[in-house]
Design a protein around this motif. Structure first.
Motif, PDB file in Angstrom:
ATOM      1  N   ALA A 112       0.843  -1.202   0.000  1.00 19.26           N
ATOM      2  CA  ALA A 112       0.000   0.000   0.000  1.00 19.26           C
ATOM      3  C   ALA A 112       0.876   1.248   0.000  1.00 19.26           C
ATOM      4  CB  ALA A 112      -0.901  -0.009   1.224  1.00 19.26           C
ATOM      5  N   ASP A 113       0.308   2.365  -0.418  1.00 17.52           N
ATOM      6  CA  ASP A 113       1.011   3.642  -0.420  1.00 17.52           C
ATOM      7  C   ASP A 113       1.087   4.166   1.018  1.00 17.52           C
ATOM      8  OD1 ASP A 113       1.815   6.321  -0.574  1.00 17.52           O
ATOM      9  OD2 ASP A 113       0.712   6.675  -2.425  1.00 17.52           O
ATOM     10  N   ASP A 133       2.464  -6.074   5.747  1.00 19.03           N
ATOM     11  CA  ASP A 133       1.184  -5.411   6.025  1.00 19.03           C
ATOM     12  C   ASP A 133       1.285  -4.414   7.182  1.00 19.03           C
ATOM     13  OD1 ASP A 133       1.502  -7.157   8.135  1.00 19.03           O
ATOM     14  OD2 ASP A 133      -0.524  -7.974   8.035  1.00 19.03           O
ATOM     15  N   ILE A 185      -2.185  -3.041   7.957  1.00 18.75           N
ATOM     16  CA  ILE A 185      -2.920  -2.629   6.761  1.00 18.75           C
ATOM     17  C   ILE A 185      -3.640  -3.837   6.168  1.00 18.75           C
ATOM     18  CG2 ILE A 185      -2.702  -1.657   4.439  1.00 18.75           C
ATOM     19  CD1 ILE A 185      -0.032  -0.382   5.467  1.00 18.75           C
ATOM     20  N   ASN A 223      -6.073  -4.485   2.761  1.00 17.57           N
ATOM     21  CA  ASN A 223      -6.673  -3.938   1.531  1.00 17.57           C
ATOM     22  C   ASN A 223      -6.519  -2.424   1.438  1.00 17.57           C
ATOM     23  OD1 ASN A 223      -7.531  -6.517   0.666  1.00 17.57           O
ATOM     24  ND2 ASN A 223      -9.329  -6.369   1.993  1.00 17.57           N
ATOM     25  N   GLY A 224      -5.342  -1.914   1.798  1.00 20.03           N
ATOM     26  CA  GLY A 224      -5.039  -0.494   1.653  1.00 20.03           C
ATOM     27  C   GLY A 224      -5.560   0.408   2.755  1.00 20.03           C
ATOM     28  N   ARG A 225      -6.213  -0.185   3.776  1.00 21.88           N
ATOM     29  CA  ARG A 225      -6.726   0.619   4.890  1.00 21.88           C
ATOM     30  C   ARG A 225      -6.197   0.059   6.210  1.00 21.88           C
ATOM     31  NH1 ARG A 225     -13.034   1.151   4.607  1.00 21.88           N
ATOM     32  NH2 ARG A 225     -12.891  -1.105   4.413  1.00 21.88           N
TER      33      ARG A 225
END
Length: 120
Positions: free
Chosen positions: A2-3, A77, A102, A104-106
């Protein structure tokens, strides 16, 4: 991966947002629905729980703003980033480091550590 900058930046933006509707949108974008937040002083679960924590911090420290301290890092993650809290344009009064998981990006879990706190 993820960013990390986007996640940490969104997290800081959520803690700074005083408008309830805009904050709710940020919470939805940054945190999973079942987010869990823990630090030595407080804890909250779900968007409503984290939103209540943010509201409490804003009431206790009116005019204070969060900012990132350095760049976030992480692997797999996990994200780690540090932050400052203090009056806008002044030296920070409180500093901390948060570790997040993290999904799924959240952010799904956040554990906060207080690195600098004012003397009681």
């Amino acid at each position: 991966m993820a960013d990390l900058n986007k996640i940490a930046g969104g997290y800081i933006a959520a803690w700074n947002e005083s408008d309830a509707a805009r904050r709710a949108a940020l919470l939805e974008a940054i945190f999973t629905d079942d987010v869990s937040y823990r630090d030595p002083l407080m804890q909250g679960d779900g968007h409503a729980g984290v939103g209540a924590l943010i509201d409490g911090v804003q009431q206790r420290f009116p005019g204070f703003r969060f900012s990132l301290k350095g760049a976030p890092d992480g692997f797999a993650d996990t994200i780690r980033f540090s932050w400052n809290l203090g009056p806008e344009g002044s030296e920070s009064v409180i500093e901390g480091t948060d570790i997040g998981i993290i999904e799924n990006g959240r952010l799904r879990n956040v554990t906060g550590f207080l690195d600098k706190v004012p003397a009681q």
